[in-house]
Design an enzyme around this catalytic site. Structure first.
Site, PDB file in Angstrom:
ATOM      1  CB  THR A   1      17.309 -30.006  45.489  1.00 58.47           C
ATOM      2  OG1 THR A   1      17.312 -31.068  46.125  1.00 58.47           O
ATOM      3  CG2 THR A   1      17.708 -30.385  43.827  1.00 58.47           C
TER       4      THR A   1
ATOM      5  CG  HIS B   1       0.399 -19.265  -9.895  1.00 59.96           C
ATOM      6  ND1 HIS B   1       0.283 -20.562  -9.785  1.00 59.96           N
ATOM      7  CD2 HIS B   1      -0.115 -18.825 -10.591  1.00 59.96           C
ATOM      8  CE1 HIS B   1      -0.629 -20.826 -10.676  1.00 59.96           C
ATOM      9  NE2 HIS B   1      -1.299 -19.732 -10.854  1.00 59.96           N
TER      10      HIS B   1
END
EC number: 2.7.7.23
Length: 452
Positions: free
Chosen positions: A82, A350
């Protein structure tokens, strides 16, 4: 506080092998946004002066993602730890006169408010060299430990592999996130060695080096969920679940009702108004705005859509990008709307597909209506006027306009414009033949018997 400018340096050089993916790990989405995107958004909210991503394997994907976001890119090859990763940002930030915030691309949930606390603490009267974000998990596992005093001053930080039994008993863990005064960072990194069990250059070693020089580092604590990391698909799912859990709580706190909260899935940018009711198993994709008083029934999928005040959606409805459902309008079960606008009080209750269409106020779209918007090459628009009525099982072949108040008879295939208040019927003429069905059945019985 946070008066000094700060640069956000995001580490994203890991290979992400445990993800088993061709997509770079930090580009896997949480709530529809890449993990890296969550971090960039957080630092943007705080006004980051510079943004830099350190990447390695798969860097082309990362570069393509950050290119439009004002983010610089540095490369870490090979990956030696890191501290070594942070050093790769020195060429870009060596002349930066401010603080450096170090984040991890696979730790996407850290809130802007927590980042602000880190930066504010870095500007404290005791002038710490570094601020480390710590947390206390339920199970400390193999996290590095922070050895800190009661006032937050850090005496030491040690990686789990190098920790003694006594140090491993400490429950204050290192998230890896850190804020460091820029004028000190590069000098401290240059002194980091790799005399440890892994042979890597560890970023936390700068705390020990600074202390040896008489400098002070301090810890700021976060909740464990804020610093949850992603190294596998299972951890990705866990972080997604935590993000969703918190977003659901926020929606309810803002005045929405979620009947079964654990079944509702939000996107990173979903906007939900007050007195909205969301039934179970609703999924929101990106780009959705739900205004006040809307009801969304179960098993509906909404993405790229605006649903205006008092409208009703579903159940089993799908709103796709460009859908704009007007005030008090109704999109019912098994209705799909794509790039379609519904005026105030319009209805499609619908079994319909409404694509590339403008539906006027109070219009009524009958069951089974299809807007035929695509000829295999181009899309065309359908306009349905205010108060029009479209009978069931109709096909509207675009481009076509149905005038205000017009009626389209059920079963019609409409290919030409219909003027206002007119009746359009476009279907074959019905013919009835008396006794034909009985004669047909008898003939077929004889034919069938002959084959035995």
């Amino acid at each position: 506080m946070t008066d000094r400018p700060f640069a956000a340096l995001i580490l994203a050089a890991g290979k992400g092998t445990r993800m088993k993916s061709d997509l770079h790990k930090v580009l896997h989405p949480i709530a529809g946004k890449p993990m890296l995107g969550h971090l960039i958004a957080a630092v943007d909210r705080l006004g980051a002066a510079r943004k830099l991503v350190v990447t390695g394997a798969g860097r082309e994907q990362v570069e393509a993602f950050v290119a439009p976001l004002g983010v610089e890119v540095a490369t870490q090859e090979p990956q030696l730890g890191t501290a070594h990763a942070v050093q790769q940002g020195e060429a870009a930030l060596a002349d930066f006169d401010g603080d450096v915030l170090i984040l991890y691309g696979d730790v996407p949930l850290v809130p802007a408010e927590t980042i602000r606390r880190m930066l504010d603490r870095l500007q404290g009267e005791d002038a710490p060299v570094a601020v480390v974000l710590g947390f206390r998990p339920d199970d400390a596992l193999a996290y590095g430990r922070i050895l800190a005093r009661g006032d937050g001053a850090i005496d030491d930080m040690v990686e789990y592999k190098d920790a003694t039994t006594e140090q491993r008993a400490i429950d204050l863990c290192n998230s890896g996130l850190m804020a460091v005064r820029g004028r000190d960072l590069w000098r401290l990194l240059a002194q980091v060695g790799n005399d440890n069990a892994a042979g890597e250059y560890y970023l936390p070693d700068i705390v020990r080096i600074a202390r040896a020089e008489g400098g002070r580092s301090v810890v700021v604590e976060a909740e464990a969920w804020e610093v949850a990391g992603v190294n596998s698909r299972a951890e990705l799912a866990a972080v997604e679940a935590e993000w969703q859990r918190r977003r659901r709580l926020a929606a309810m706190a803002d005045g929405a009702t979620l009947i079964a909260p654990e079944t509702v899935w939000f996107s990173h940018d979903t906007m939900v108004g007050r007195d909205v009711v969301i039934e179970p198993h609703v999924v929101f994709g990106p780009g959705v705005t739900i205004e006040d008083g809307v009801a969304i029934h179960g098993f509906s999928h909404v993405e790229g859509a605006t649903v205006r005040t008092g409208a009703e959606i579903g159940p089993y409805a799908r709103l796709r990008p460009g859908a704009d459902i007007g005030e008090g309008a109704k999109i019912g079960n098994f209705v799909e709307v794509k790039n379609g606008r519904f005026g105030k009080g319009a209805k499609a209750n619908h079994l319909s597909y409404i694509g590339d269409a403008d539906v006027g106020a109070k219009a009524n779209i009958g069951a089974g209506t299809i807007t035929c918007n695509y000829d295999g090459f181009l899309k065309y628009r359908t306009v349905i006027g205010e108060g029009a009525f479209i009978g069931s099982n109709s096909a509207l072949v675009a481009p076509v306009t149905i005038g205000d108040g017009a009626i389209v008879g059920a079963g019609s295939t409409v290919t030409r414009d219909v003027e206002a208040d007119a009746l359009a019927v476009a279907r074959g003429k019905q013919e009835s033949r008396t006794g034909w069905a009985a004669r047909f059945r008898e003939a077929m019985k004889i034919k069938k018997a002959a084959r035995k």
